[in-house]
Design a protein around this motif. Structure first.
Motif, PDB file in Angstrom:
ATOM      1  N   LYS A 197       0.814  -1.214   0.000  1.00  0.00           N
ATOM      2  CA  LYS A 197       0.000   0.000   0.000  1.00  0.00           C
ATOM      3  C   LYS A 197       0.848   1.265   0.000  1.00  0.00           C
ATOM      4  N   GLY A 198       2.153   1.124   0.225  1.00  0.00           N
ATOM      5  CA  GLY A 198       3.036   2.276   0.204  1.00  0.00           C
ATOM      6  C   GLY A 198       3.628   2.501  -1.176  1.00  0.00           C
ATOM      7  N   LEU A 280      14.231  -6.851   5.786  1.00  0.00           N
ATOM      8  CA  LEU A 280      14.569  -7.479   4.515  1.00  0.00           C
ATOM      9  C   LEU A 280      13.637  -8.662   4.301  1.00  0.00           C
ATOM     10  N   MET A 281      12.885  -8.617   3.202  1.00  0.00           N
ATOM     11  CA  MET A 281      11.849  -9.609   2.932  1.00  0.00           C
ATOM     12  C   MET A 281      12.107 -10.320   1.603  1.00  0.00           C
ATOM     13  N   PRO A 282      11.699 -11.602   1.490  1.00  0.00           N
ATOM     14  CA  PRO A 282      11.779 -12.321   0.209  1.00  0.00           C
ATOM     15  C   PRO A 282      10.444 -12.305  -0.528  1.00  0.00           C
ATOM     16  N   LYS A 333      11.376  -3.494   3.406  1.00  0.00           N
ATOM     17  CA  LYS A 333      10.071  -2.921   3.755  1.00  0.00           C
ATOM     18  C   LYS A 333      10.232  -1.924   4.896  1.00  0.00           C
ATOM     19  N   GLN A 334       9.665  -0.739   4.707  1.00  0.00           N
ATOM     20  CA  GLN A 334       9.638   0.271   5.761  1.00  0.00           C
ATOM     21  C   GLN A 334       8.409  -0.009   6.619  1.00  0.00           C
ATOM     22  N   THR A 342      13.167  -1.463  -3.415  1.00  0.00           N
ATOM     23  CA  THR A 342      13.539  -2.638  -4.198  1.00  0.00           C
ATOM     24  C   THR A 342      14.981  -2.616  -4.674  1.00  0.00           C
ATOM     25  N   GLY A 343      15.602  -1.428  -4.709  1.00  0.00           N
ATOM     26  CA  GLY A 343      16.942  -1.348  -5.247  1.00  0.00           C
ATOM     27  C   GLY A 343      16.964  -1.743  -6.716  1.00  0.00           C
TER      28      GLY A 343
END
Length: 368
Positions: A197-198, A280-282, A333-334, A342-343
């Motif tokens: 949603k961000g 940090l998420m996958p 994710k913030q 995402t870089g």
């Protein structure tokens, strides 16, 4: 099969084991869960809505696995479900449910809002010459798709039609009330899932230099008193593999230039309460699906995405990866405003290569 799903491979299979008259089946819906097999279907199967989860074999192409044509199986299955009186509100590919913790939460919210009561899993396995179909029916659990030990009906056969006929006969045998009368003629695919949603920012947060990063690790399966010894042995073997995966995370994160913690939690609000502003998420699926979920612009005519990769020595290179190849992409994710960083586009064929790429691209960005 996606790479996050791959970590479950040691126990994500049909396990029939005897303990008195009990039988168990392992299913992989956002993590391995075991069902207690029953000869009875859910009483509301032909009265309430269901979600259909499809699984088909992938095709190997070099070092990549290309997703099979799962929509063909969905279309064939839907014709039978309409005749039987089963009302699917949508079809989902199994690997997409297992794509990542935030995707899981989004699907659970969506299915709960659509008042789904049951899950039907249709799995095609084997080769083209030795194909097999497995049908599993179990109630939908809003807290996690299924819960360990809940009842499930299953059947398997070399022909899809034969499995569906057995399902229809069981509906008649139980004299289930059929009130699903307005079943759509064609299957609906749940492709428009809103996960984030961000804002999506193709950068790396500068505050990482002063804030500790939460790194979501792989989760072990807890031993339950309902498990028999054969199942416990399988779970113990699986947990050893999880431990090795988490060791691999530590190895990769040794190249991360700032502070981090390995965490069990993946919910952004819970992470924020724990004091983490970034995690940090996958995300694992096909490259095309990952781009859609992360709100990237992508042309339907594209056949490959160019990924920014690194070899074992840290040398940068670019590689063309088929859009329908299974891949993993890491992102940050913030946890407060829900932005996604995402870089570079650095997805890769396995979760550890994808994490390796992300960490090296982040290091490169902070040297500038």
């Amino acid at each position: 099969m996606t790479q996050i799903s791959r970590i479950y491979i040691s126990i994500v299979f049909l396990l029939i084991c005897s303990l008195a008259s009990a039988q168990n089946e392992i299913v992989n819906l956002s993590g391995p869960k075991f069902l207690s097999l029953s000869s009875q279907l859910p009483e509301d199967l032909t009265r309430e809505r269901v979600i259909v989860v499809i699984s088909v074999p992938s095709k190997q192409s070099g070092r990549f696995e290309i997703r099979g044509n799962w929509k063909d199986l969905a279309q064939k299955s839907h014709k039978f479900f309409r005749q039987i009186g089963v009302d699917p509100v949508g079809y989902i590919y199994q690997d997409d449910i297992n794509a990542g913790p935030e995707v899981k939460s989004a699907y659970l919210e969506l299915l709960s809002s659509r008042q789904v009561k049951n899950i039907v899993m249709v799995e095609q396995s084997g080769s083209a010459t030795e194909v097999n179909y497995t049908l599993t029916v179990t109630p939908f659990a809003p807290e996690g798709f299924v819960t360990n030990g809940q009842l499930g009906w299953r059947d398997t056969h070399e022909e899809l039609e034969r499995v569906m006929i057995r399902l229809g006969r069981q509906v008649l045998r139980q004299e289930l009330t059929r009130s699903n009368l307005l079943i759509p003629e064609f299957p609906e695919y749940l492709n428009d899932l809103v996960v984030f949603k961000g804002n999506r920012l193709e950068n790396y947060p500068s505050r990482l230099a002063s804030l500790k990063l939460a790194v979501v690790k792989f989760q072990e399966v807890k031993i339950s008193s309902e498990m028999n010894q054969a199942l416990i042995d399988q779970v113990n073997a699986y947990n050893l593999e999880v431990a090795e995966k988490n060791k691999r995370i530590v190895e990769i994160m040794s190249q991360y230039p700032f502070q981090y913690d390995l965490v069990d939690a993946s919910d952004e609000d819970q992470l924020y309460k724990m004091g983490y502003q970034y995690a940090l998420m996958p995300l694992s699926s096909t490259g095309r699906s990952i781009k859609r979920i992360l709100n990237y612009q992508s042309l339907k005519t594209e056949t490959h995405y160019v990924s920014s990769r690194f070899d074992a020595q840290g040398n940068g290179l670019l590689e063309r990866i088929p859009v329908d190849a299974n891949a993993t992409k890491y992102y940050i994710k913030q946890t407060i405003v829900k932005d996604v960083h995402t870089g570079e586009w650095d997805a890769d064929a396995t979760w550890d290569l994808a994490m390796h790429n992300f960490v090296y691209n982040l290091r490169k960005a902070f040297r500038r």
